[in-house]
Design an enzyme around this catalytic site. Structure first.
Site, PDB file in Angstrom:
ATOM      1  N   ARG A  16      63.405   6.779  65.302  1.00 39.30           N
ATOM      2  CA  ARG A  16      64.524   7.603  64.829  1.00 39.30           C
ATOM      3  C   ARG A  16      65.681   6.742  64.329  1.00 39.30           C
ATOM      4  O   ARG A  16      66.245   7.004  63.271  1.00 39.30           O
ATOM      5  CB  ARG A  16      65.001   8.560  65.924  1.00 39.30           C
ATOM      6  CG  ARG A  16      63.974   9.637  66.250  1.00 39.30           C
ATOM      7  CD  ARG A  16      64.432  10.527  67.380  1.00 39.30           C
ATOM      8  NE  ARG A  16      64.651   9.720  68.587  1.00 39.30           N
ATOM      9  CZ  ARG A  16      65.393  10.072  69.609  1.00 39.30           C
ATOM     10  NH1 ARG A  16      66.026  11.236  69.600  1.00 39.30           N
ATOM     11  NH2 ARG A  16      65.516   9.297  70.662  1.00 39.30           N
ATOM     12  N   ASN A  69      62.562  13.653  67.774  1.00 40.75           N
ATOM     13  CA  ASN A  69      61.282  13.558  68.452  1.00 40.75           C
ATOM     14  C   ASN A  69      60.780  14.963  68.763  1.00 40.75           C
ATOM     15  O   ASN A  69      61.566  15.866  69.044  1.00 40.75           O
ATOM     16  CB  ASN A  69      61.419  12.799  69.780  1.00 40.75           C
ATOM     17  CG  ASN A  69      61.562  11.309  69.590  1.00 40.75           C
ATOM     18  OD1 ASN A  69      61.206  10.754  68.559  1.00 40.75           O
ATOM     19  ND2 ASN A  69      62.094  10.647  70.597  1.00 40.75           N
TER      20      ASN A  69
END
Length: 94
Positions: free
Chosen positions: A22, A40
């Protein structure tokens, strides 16, 4: 056509959690001038919504196939979206 705007949702599968995916995606998207978010998923995948110039979005999709060091991407599913209101900047959603 050059400069055309595009918005997609990409689902990235493989070893993509616990490897800084990320944070890496935010850096890559920011460097390309893209807006959107990344998060996620409970199934171990990562989802990103990406908006910006068509060329930059295409480049980001290519980069998602590689990911950061330590990632092993097995699949990237891309869904084209109708142009919507995407927030300014690119953020990580917890």
């Amino acid at each position: 056509m050059a400069g055309r705007r595009r918005e997609v949702r990409a689902h990235v599968y493989g070893n993509v959690q616990g490897v800084g995916f990320r944070l890496w995606a935010r850096g890559e998207a920011t460097s390309l001038g893209l807006a959107g978010w990344v998060c996620n998923e409970a199934d171990g995948s990562v989802t990103a919504q990406i908006a910006g110039r068509d060329e930059a979005v295409s480049t980001m999709i290519e980069r998602l196939w590689k990911g950061p060091t330590g990632a092993s991407v097995s699949r990237v599913d891309v869904e084209e979206l109708a142009a919507g209101s995407v927030p300014v900047g690119f953020r990580i959603i917890a």
